[in-house]
Design an enzyme around this catalytic site. Structure first.
Site, PDB file in Angstrom:
ATOM      1  N   CYS A   1       0.838  -1.196   0.000  1.00 10.95           N
ATOM      2  CA  CYS A   1       0.000   0.000   0.000  1.00 10.95           C
ATOM      3  C   CYS A   1       0.878   1.253   0.000  1.00 10.95           C
ATOM      4  O   CYS A   1       2.038   1.220  -0.438  1.00 10.95           O
ATOM      5  CB  CYS A   1      -0.958  -0.006   1.195  1.00 10.95           C
ATOM      6  SG  CYS A   1      -2.305   1.203   1.043  1.00 10.95           S
TER       7      CYS A   1
ATOM      8  N   ASP B   1      -2.975   1.799   9.961  1.00  6.28           N
ATOM      9  CA  ASP B   1      -4.092   2.723  10.117  1.00  6.28           C
ATOM     10  C   ASP B   1      -4.542   2.774  11.568  1.00  6.28           C
ATOM     11  O   ASP B   1      -4.923   3.830  12.066  1.00  6.28           O
ATOM     12  CB  ASP B   1      -5.254   2.301   9.216  1.00  6.28           C
ATOM     13  CG  ASP B   1      -5.012   2.695   7.770  1.00  6.28           C
ATOM     14  OD1 ASP B   1      -5.426   3.791   7.383  1.00  6.28           O
ATOM     15  OD2 ASP B   1      -4.375   1.918   7.037  1.00  6.28           O
TER      16      ASP B   1
END
Length: 335
Positions: free
Chosen positions: A147, A216
């Site tokens: 990512c 996250d």
């Protein structure tokens, strides 16, 4: 969202309200992406919106701040950086209000001050994590990442700038292809990059020395919630005895997990996976698109924070220190 719009019209004129709703849409649709960037964007939006609040009393101002924060927090459910940015600002503001500060202009100035403070602390944290994380990378290491994480990119860039000759495998990270952003950033820094499809991780793992990823959210037990595919990458690394390093600012640790609350995993629109035309050709099938997954702490070797390098099992100590946890129930300031 319509409920929030109706409530906010009491405190905001048309243009400030329009800018707030556009900012919320920017976050929801991923025009602004990355947990740290989202948190800073939300803090800046809160500041700019609160400076435009019209009200006659400090009580009205505090109510407006709560509603604006709630509007921002509800845009994306998984990345805790967003609500933690609001907690940082609102907790400090409300302490001042409870201490007797009730002048609206003064409260607006304090909102701006705490928003700016959060943004500065966030950017400083990235620099510190990059320094600490880069020390764990050896000259000649071949690294795989997943990512797009600003923290992970900065760790790799710092290692390269310090003279360590590294190479990086970047997984493309479907369906939004955030790996392309990472590949571009690393290649622009001069780092040798190989872009691979997500499913090729195990094929190339025999050549890899280290996994470097962002986060996250970090739960109290040290589990890491990150872009879908992270847990599979960590599992493959564990099988191959390759260490996994996570870079995470302390505001990505979730205080609500202390009381047993589960992190809600966002599931995004299926059209990110396949367009309607292609779906019609395939036929009557269901398409699902979870945006994140949970990597168990036993698949993670270290978490690098601006407070230092910790094992995942020490996540509670970070939460206890940063959020002064003392009660089993955490009440959010915008509630």
């Amino acid at each position: 969202m319509n409920k929030y719009i109706e409530e906010l019209t009491k405190y905001l004129d048309r243009e400030p309200l329009k800018r707030l709703l556009m900012a919320c849409e920017d976050i929801r649709t991923m025009r602004v992406r990355g947990a740290g960037k989202i948190a800073r964007y939300a803090a800046r939006t809160l500041k700019e919106t609160c400076l435009n609040v019209r009200c006659n009393s400090s009580t009205d101002y505090i109510n407006a701040v709560k509603k604006i924060a709630r509007c921002l927090v509800n845009t994306r459910p998984t990345a805790v950086s967003l609500p933690n940015s609001m907690r940082f600002i609102l907790n400090r503001l409300f302490e001042d209000y409870k201490s007797g500060i009730d002048d609206v202009d003064t409260l607006k100035d304090l909102t701006a001050k705490y928003s700016d403070s959060f943004i500065k602390n966030s950017l400083d944290a990235v620099k510190t994590i990059a320094e600490l994380g880069s020390r764990r990378i050896k000259d000649g290491d071949i690294i795989m990442t997943h990512c797009h994480s600003t923290v992970a990119v900065k760790i790799l860039q710092k290692a390269w700038d310090s003279g360590k000759h590294i190479e990086v495998f970047v997984r493309e990270t479907r369906p939004r292809y955030q790996g392309h952003i990472t590949a571009k950033a690393l290649a622009s820094a001069g780092i040798p990059v190989t872009l691979i499809v997500d499913s090729a991780a195990r094929y190339f793992m025999k050549d890899v020395d280290l996994i470097v990823i962002g986060a996250d959210t970090v739960a109290v037990n040290g589990a890491v919630i990150n872009k879908i595919g992270t847990s599979e990458l960590a599992l493959v690394a564990k099988e191959s005895r390759v260490n996994v390093m996570v870079g995470a600012e302390t505001y990505k640790f979730d205080p609500k997990t202390v009381s047993g609350e589960l992190v809600k995993i966002e599931e995004r629109d299926w059209r990110e996976v396949i367009n309607e035309e292609k779906l019609k050709v395939i036929g009557n099938i269901k398409v699902r698109n979870p945006a994140f997954d949970v990597t168990p702490p036993q698949y993670i070797d270290i978490i690098v924070t601006e407070r230092g390098v910790i094992p995942p099992q020490a996540a509670f100590l970070i939460i206890q220190s940063e959020f002064k946890i003392s009660l089993p129930h955490i009440r959010d300031p915008w509630e």
